[in-house]
Design an enzyme around this catalytic site. Structure first.
Site, short mmCIF file in Angstrom:
data_model
loop_
_atom_site.label_atom_id
_atom_site.label_comp_id
_atom_site.label_asym_id
_atom_site.label_seq_id
_atom_site.Cartn_x
_atom_site.Cartn_y
_atom_site.Cartn_z
N LYS A 11 3.94 -5.26 2.56
CA LYS A 11 4.21 -3.96 1.97
C LYS A 11 5.26 -3.15 2.75
O LYS A 11 5.60 -3.49 3.88
CB LYS A 11 2.91 -3.17 1.86
CG LYS A 11 1.90 -3.77 0.89
CD LYS A 11 0.66 -2.91 0.81
CE LYS A 11 -0.33 -3.43 -0.20
NZ LYS A 11 -1.51 -2.54 -0.29
N TYR A 51 0.77 -3.17 -10.86
CA TYR A 51 -0.51 -2.54 -10.52
C TYR A 51 -1.18 -1.87 -11.72
O TYR A 51 -2.03 -1.00 -11.56
CB TYR A 51 -0.32 -1.53 -9.39
CG TYR A 51 -0.21 -2.16 -8.03
CD1 TYR A 51 -1.29 -2.81 -7.44
CD2 TYR A 51 0.98 -2.11 -7.31
CE1 TYR A 51 -1.19 -3.38 -6.20
CE2 TYR A 51 1.09 -2.68 -6.05
CZ TYR A 51 0.00 -3.31 -5.50
OH TYR A 51 0.10 -3.88 -4.26
N PHE A 59 -5.58 6.92 -7.24
CA PHE A 59 -4.53 6.58 -6.27
C PHE A 59 -3.32 5.88 -6.89
O PHE A 59 -2.35 5.57 -6.19
CB PHE A 59 -5.09 5.71 -5.14
CG PHE A 59 -5.68 4.40 -5.60
CD1 PHE A 59 -4.87 3.30 -5.87
CD2 PHE A 59 -7.05 4.26 -5.77
CE1 PHE A 59 -5.41 2.09 -6.31
CE2 PHE A 59 -7.60 3.05 -6.19
CZ PHE A 59 -6.77 1.97 -6.45
N ARG A 87 -7.52 -13.62 2.37
CA ARG A 87 -8.25 -12.35 2.37
C ARG A 87 -8.93 -12.14 3.72
O ARG A 87 -8.99 -11.01 4.22
CB ARG A 87 -9.22 -12.29 1.21
CG ARG A 87 -8.45 -12.25 -0.14
CD ARG A 87 -9.30 -11.98 -1.33
NE ARG A 87 -9.78 -10.62 -1.38
CZ ARG A 87 -9.05 -9.56 -1.72
NH1 ARG A 87 -7.77 -9.70 -2.01
NH2 ARG A 87 -9.58 -8.36 -1.76
N THR A 93 -9.58 -3.57 3.42
CA THR A 93 -8.55 -2.65 2.94
C THR A 93 -8.36 -1.48 3.89
O THR A 93 -7.24 -1.08 4.19
CB THR A 93 -8.89 -2.14 1.53
OG1 THR A 93 -9.03 -3.26 0.66
CG2 THR A 93 -7.83 -1.21 0.99
N ARG A 104 -4.58 -6.25 8.94
CA ARG A 104 -4.75 -4.82 8.72
C ARG A 104 -5.27 -4.10 9.97
O ARG A 104 -4.87 -2.97 10.25
CB ARG A 104 -5.64 -4.57 7.51
CG ARG A 104 -4.91 -4.91 6.22
CD ARG A 104 -5.79 -4.78 5.02
NE ARG A 104 -5.05 -4.94 3.78
CZ ARG A 104 -5.59 -5.37 2.66
NH1 ARG A 104 -6.88 -5.71 2.62
NH2 ARG A 104 -4.87 -5.48 1.56
N ASN A 114 -1.52 -0.22 4.11
CA ASN A 114 -2.29 -1.24 4.81
C ASN A 114 -1.58 -2.58 4.98
O ASN A 114 -2.21 -3.60 5.18
CB ASN A 114 -3.66 -1.42 4.14
CG ASN A 114 -3.55 -1.85 2.70
OD1 ASN A 114 -2.53 -2.39 2.27
ND2 ASN A 114 -4.60 -1.63 1.93
N HIS A 117 -0.86 -7.16 0.72
CA HIS A 117 -1.64 -7.33 -0.51
C HIS A 117 -1.91 -8.82 -0.66
O HIS A 117 -1.06 -9.64 -0.32
CB HIS A 117 -0.85 -6.83 -1.72
CG HIS A 117 -1.38 -7.34 -3.03
ND1 HIS A 117 -2.34 -6.67 -3.74
CD2 HIS A 117 -1.09 -8.46 -3.73
CE1 HIS A 117 -2.63 -7.37 -4.84
NE2 HIS A 117 -1.87 -8.45 -4.86
N GLU A 128 -0.06 -12.93 -10.78
CA GLU A 128 0.79 -12.29 -9.79
C GLU A 128 1.96 -13.19 -9.38
O GLU A 128 3.09 -12.73 -9.25
CB GLU A 128 -0.03 -11.86 -8.57
CG GLU A 128 -1.00 -10.74 -8.90
CD GLU A 128 -1.89 -10.33 -7.75
OE1 GLU A 128 -2.47 -9.23 -7.84
OE2 GLU A 128 -2.03 -11.08 -6.77
#
Length: 140
Positions: A11, A51, A59, A87, A93, A104, A114, A117, A128
């Site tokens: 990100k 998204y 958010f 993950r 998160t 993270r 964070n 993704h 995706e």
């Protein structure tokens, strides 16, 4: 366990701080291969489509603005149980709740910024991946 693919985004908060290499080193150390990768700067419209599942959440607007603020690195990861493995490497998160040593916990600036993704299921990963990559770009 079968070999599977998952989708990853590094990100804006992480790309802005030149953390792409450090994050990819953690991904590869976990036994995942990067089989496709590119650095792009998403438009607000592109982020909104990606998204869309979060459109009704409070958010959503802030997320779209953040994700369009700086370049990101989109990538496809491959390996045994890749979705769950990635993950785990990402961590929770909220970086305050993420296990030590996760991406993270180490790099995220906040729950909203964070650093990464990752897909949450095989069906999500397929959608995706297809949003950002053609079959010709997957070279694992």
């Amino acid at each position: 366990m079968a070999v599977q693919r998952t989708f990853s985004i590094i990100k804006p908060d992480a790309t802005k701080r030149n953390l792409t290499g450090a994050i990819n080193a953690r991904i590869e150390a976990a036994g995942l291969r990067i089989v496709a990768q590119k650095r792009i700067h998403l438009t607000p419209a592109q982020v909104g489509v990606f998204y869309e599942v979060h459109k009704e959440r409070p958010f959503y607007g802030e997320l779209c603005e953040f994700m369009a603020s700086e370049p990101v690195v989109v990538q496809v990861l491959e390996g045994e149980d890749a979705i769950a493995k990635y993950r785990g490497v990402m961590g929770a998160t909220d970086p305050a709740e993420a296990d030590a040593g996760t991406i993270r916990a180490e790099f995220a600036e906040s729950k909203g910024e964070n650093s990464v993704h990752g897909s949450d299921a095989p069906e999500t990963a397929a959608v995706e991946i297809a949003y950002f990559f053609s079959g010709l770009e997957l070279v694992g």
